[in-house]
Design a protein around this motif. Sequence first.
Motif, short mmCIF file in Angstrom:
data_model
loop_
_atom_site.label_atom_id
_atom_site.label_comp_id
_atom_site.label_asym_id
_atom_site.label_seq_id
_atom_site.Cartn_x
_atom_site.Cartn_y
_atom_site.Cartn_z
N LYS A 31 -12.38 5.32 -6.84
CA LYS A 31 -11.17 4.62 -6.42
C LYS A 31 -10.05 4.77 -7.45
O LYS A 31 -8.87 4.77 -7.09
CB LYS A 31 -11.47 3.14 -6.18
N SER A 32 -10.43 4.93 -8.72
CA SER A 32 -9.38 5.10 -9.74
C SER A 32 -8.64 6.41 -9.57
O SER A 32 -7.52 6.56 -10.06
CB SER A 32 -9.99 5.02 -11.14
N ASN B 142 0.82 -1.20 0.00
CA ASN B 142 0.00 0.00 0.00
C ASN B 142 0.86 1.26 0.00
O ASN B 142 1.83 1.36 0.75
CB ASN B 142 -0.93 0.02 1.21
N GLN C 219 -3.55 3.42 -1.40
CA GLN C 219 -3.78 2.77 -2.68
C GLN C 219 -2.84 1.56 -2.83
O GLN C 219 -1.67 1.63 -2.46
CB GLN C 219 -3.54 3.74 -3.84
N ALA D 297 -11.18 -4.52 -4.19
CA ALA D 297 -12.38 -4.29 -3.38
C ALA D 297 -12.85 -5.63 -2.83
O ALA D 297 -12.56 -6.70 -3.39
CB ALA D 297 -13.48 -3.63 -4.22
N GLU E 291 -18.32 4.18 -7.12
CA GLU E 291 -17.20 3.76 -6.27
C GLU E 291 -15.98 3.40 -7.10
O GLU E 291 -14.84 3.74 -6.75
CB GLU E 291 -17.63 2.54 -5.42
N SER F 146 -6.42 -2.21 -8.58
CA SER F 146 -7.41 -1.73 -7.62
C SER F 146 -8.07 -2.96 -7.02
O SER F 146 -8.27 -3.97 -7.72
CB SER F 146 -8.45 -0.84 -8.31
N ARG G 227 -8.64 8.73 -4.42
CA ARG G 227 -9.20 9.46 -3.28
C ARG G 227 -10.44 8.80 -2.69
O ARG G 227 -10.73 8.93 -1.51
CB ARG G 227 -9.57 10.89 -3.70
N GLY G 228 -11.23 8.10 -3.51
CA GLY G 228 -12.48 7.54 -3.03
C GLY G 228 -13.59 8.55 -3.06
O GLY G 228 -13.40 9.73 -3.40
N TRP H 118 -16.14 -1.93 -12.80
CA TRP H 118 -14.74 -1.61 -12.97
C TRP H 118 -14.53 -0.66 -14.15
O TRP H 118 -15.30 -0.66 -15.12
CB TRP H 118 -13.91 -2.87 -13.16
N GLY I 179 -9.95 1.39 -11.29
CA GLY I 179 -10.77 1.30 -10.09
C GLY I 179 -11.77 0.17 -10.21
O GLY I 179 -12.22 -0.17 -11.32
N ASP J 51 -15.08 -2.02 -7.83
CA ASP J 51 -15.90 -2.13 -6.62
C ASP J 51 -16.79 -3.35 -6.74
O ASP J 51 -17.13 -3.80 -7.85
CB ASP J 51 -16.75 -0.88 -6.43
#
Length: 1011
Positions: free
Chosen positions: A949-950, A862, A867, A883, A945, A881, A953-954, A1006, A900, A902
Amino acid sequence: MAEHPSTLPALLRLSGEDASDVATQLRDWVSRGATAMPETRFPAGAARLAILAPNKRRLELAAKVLKRGRPWRGHNDVWFEPKGLVSQGGKVVFLFPGFEPNFAPKMEGVGEWFGLEQIRIPEGRPELETQFLRILSVERLLNSILRELGIRPDLIAGHSVGEWIGAIAAGIIPDDARMWCEVRPESIGLSHLIYLVLGCGVDRAANLISNVADVVISHDNCTHQSMVCGPREGIETVAARATSAGVFSQEIPFRTGYHTPMFAKHLDCGAENSGRRKEVAWLQHFPIGAPQIPLWSSATLSPFPDDPDRIRELVVQQLVEPVRFRQLTKVLFEEGARVFVQVGQGSLTGFVDDTLHDEPHLAISANTTKSDGISQLVRVAAATWVEGVEVRFDMLLGTLGKRARPDVSTNGRTRLKLGASLMRGPNSTTRMSPMPALLASGTETEELVPDLGTVLQQVRTDIDNAHRDLVAVFGSAHSTDSSLAVHDAKPNFDGRSQQLASIDRVQEFSLDVEPTWSDHALFQQAKDWPHPEDRFPVVPAAGLIERIAEIASELEEGLVPVAVRDFRILQWLPVEPPAKIRVQAKRLKPDMEAGRRQVRVRLVGYAQATVELAENYPLPKPEKSPDYGIPRPVPVRADRAYEDKFLFHGPAYQGVRDFSTVGSAGCIGWIEQPAGQAALLDNFAQIFSLWRIAASETADGGTVGFPIHCGRIEFFGRCPAVGTQVECRVFSGRVDDNTYQADAVLLAGGHPWCRIHKWQELSFPADRLMLATHRTGDRSGVSKRLGNEVAVCVDRWANSLSRDYFSRRYLDTPARGDFERRTPNAQRSWLLGRMAAKDAVRYWLWDRGAGGLYPAQIRIRNAPGGQPRVDGPFNADLRVSIAHRAGVGVAIVGEAVDVGIDVELIESRTQRFEKFALTPHERGLRNPFDDSRDVWLTRLWAAKEAVAKSTGRGLGGRPRDFEIVEVAGFMLRVGDRWVLTETIEPTRYESKFQNVDAKKGYVVAWTKTQK
């Protein structure tokens, strides 16, 4: 000119300040192509490494040895010493063997290569005289060659008539072949006296010959072997007693009566010296000189004197007194002897190893039946050089090349040419394959050279050349030998001394204690892997049984373990890094009816069992024809079981040779006894596992299992020698829940060696992905694929054993530390995400032609912002990424683009949620998926989401900042990023473990990997 064998391998030598320095040189040599000898340095007290025929396996072994930094003396033709026994002041001893039952030296071409002549033996001599002259010829030749190579003795000793040849090496008797041809040993022999080898020490041998007329102990060879001598009737009585006591015994063919009182009477030593001098007149013809090198006598356990008359007396004294080689070995060690070189072929190295098994030493033979003569001399040169002897390798090369000009480095130091085989004739053009080819993934490598330490193993199981003869007969399918079937006499417990009341100590279990455990590692890893513990070498269940029996024997010295009952494994016992385990043993109430003592042994926290011991092995009951049940398909051919990874075991445990009769209740297999510790019992467990596979495996999956319990194991004799063919019959098999159970019998030469009752394996179910990863972890993963970049890992572990097993396949040592610091609930989700990410990266690389990659090679860490970052054996700029949600982990990989992903559980969502999460525009979007409201809202939320995430920052609590501006077919656009979504439902297999919510399903979203 004699031609040298074409298969002689090359020799690599490296030296440095310490193990780390040598390891750096080895890595550098391999990285440079390994086609030339590296420059060697020889500082005082240097660490030294030698590798014969440096193939992939030996280089990997050498790397592990250097990492540990401890001595390694010849196993798999690798030698290493951090300091060296000779470098630290240890002395070199030359040992000269005497008569051997099976004398078959490998000397073809050796004399010619070194320009030395062997003795021309006169024709028509009796067998004993011819044998003596053959031994003399071989040993005097090897003595000269070793000294020419710079391997010179500080001390000399011999065994029986080998002491006469030792007198030549010491300079006491001239090296005159014509004079030695006049020696007539048979003329002073007693042909009516028979020698019997016993597989026990002299104390037990003394009990066996008690009250047997004219039978005496003639040889005290080592801790576990002695010899007795006497007339036929007495020897037959002793042999019968030995059989009843479970002690190996075997006649040997030589009949001289040497080393007995009967021979002393024959020489009339007690009254008149004239008779003695008359009978050994040959000795009077030799001029006798003072020893130039100390020659130690097995009669006096001290060096020979300088006085010629006393020397002659001592030669005769040695003929009429027992050979005390075991005691002599200990005395030589006390005198500083550390390197023992057997100058000939025989059993002396095994005797030394058995006597000094706990002491630092090297014992190696200059000639064996397992290698051609020149190759074995290379081994001796390598082994002694590593210990600190300055071997003249230039002389070795020059001689073997007929004084060909050696390759000389720029600093004038003679250098071995490792691009070609170390020893070739001058016209040879055959070259060793370059090392990069040997190290390439998937490249086949040669089989390992047999371990030079096997003589020790043979000694500890009553080895001798006579024993090998017996084993050859015993292994025959038509053998009628009954040496394992002995009478079950009841011991007299009241008269036994009890030295130990109980045992409570800490004991080390490690690869230094038992190197063959390295071939019982549950997981494969990449070559040169920095964390050997990630291979997870563990003590086999059979190895635990053997260790438990050995511990019990410490409390009941002189008794043999005849049964082990209620054996339980509590957890795996890993041996890398070394494990310090508390060992406890205590006596239980004897079973007087059965005539057995009982000892309960615990390896605290790992295993436990009760051992039954008696004075001898019981007679087995007749075997009934077992019922193997309804015939079943054979899941794998025996010759593919190891290669296809149905069985994970390395070479020391690869003994299954046939597995062709399989039924619903059992099977038949054949084992060739391997060299690993307790390998025969372990091979039974392998055959049991193959039967479990046949009983459980379907198109959907099967089981993975591990032994946990055995009701009882009965032994009817000593373990058969390495190479013996053993039949394994498994029967009465059944399945209870997740436990597989069966009985078995192992038969060698048609005779039962052991019978096993209620052997149990605890198994857990595995689908096809799990099975594939279990067997070929470098080319398979536990995750399913969505498209080309996404992997989905579902928590379908049946129990904690299943989860722990696969976590060890995926996580290296640092990652396991991160895993174990988390709470159990956090571990579950974190592991699923890591598995999915590692699989996603491997799938991406495999699609682009990458070779085998183990999960541990892909490292996920991480960044400071949380990330995930990925690295491993690739050059691409890969980004991932991860999840996870309610038993499902997902991951995506992209090249040079932030990605990203999810995953969300499909569930009912309130109006308040909808207003919080969606903009007015989003609430007005048309649903093209024909989703229910729950699925549609979940899809939209997951897409937001994934894009958030990509960015790294979220959502940050502001989901409406990430607005879905367009829906096109099955894709959604959030800002300028397109998102793919898909609903997934766990399979029936996955949902039966109740780790996932099978009723509701999930949505995975995704980002596209190209903007």
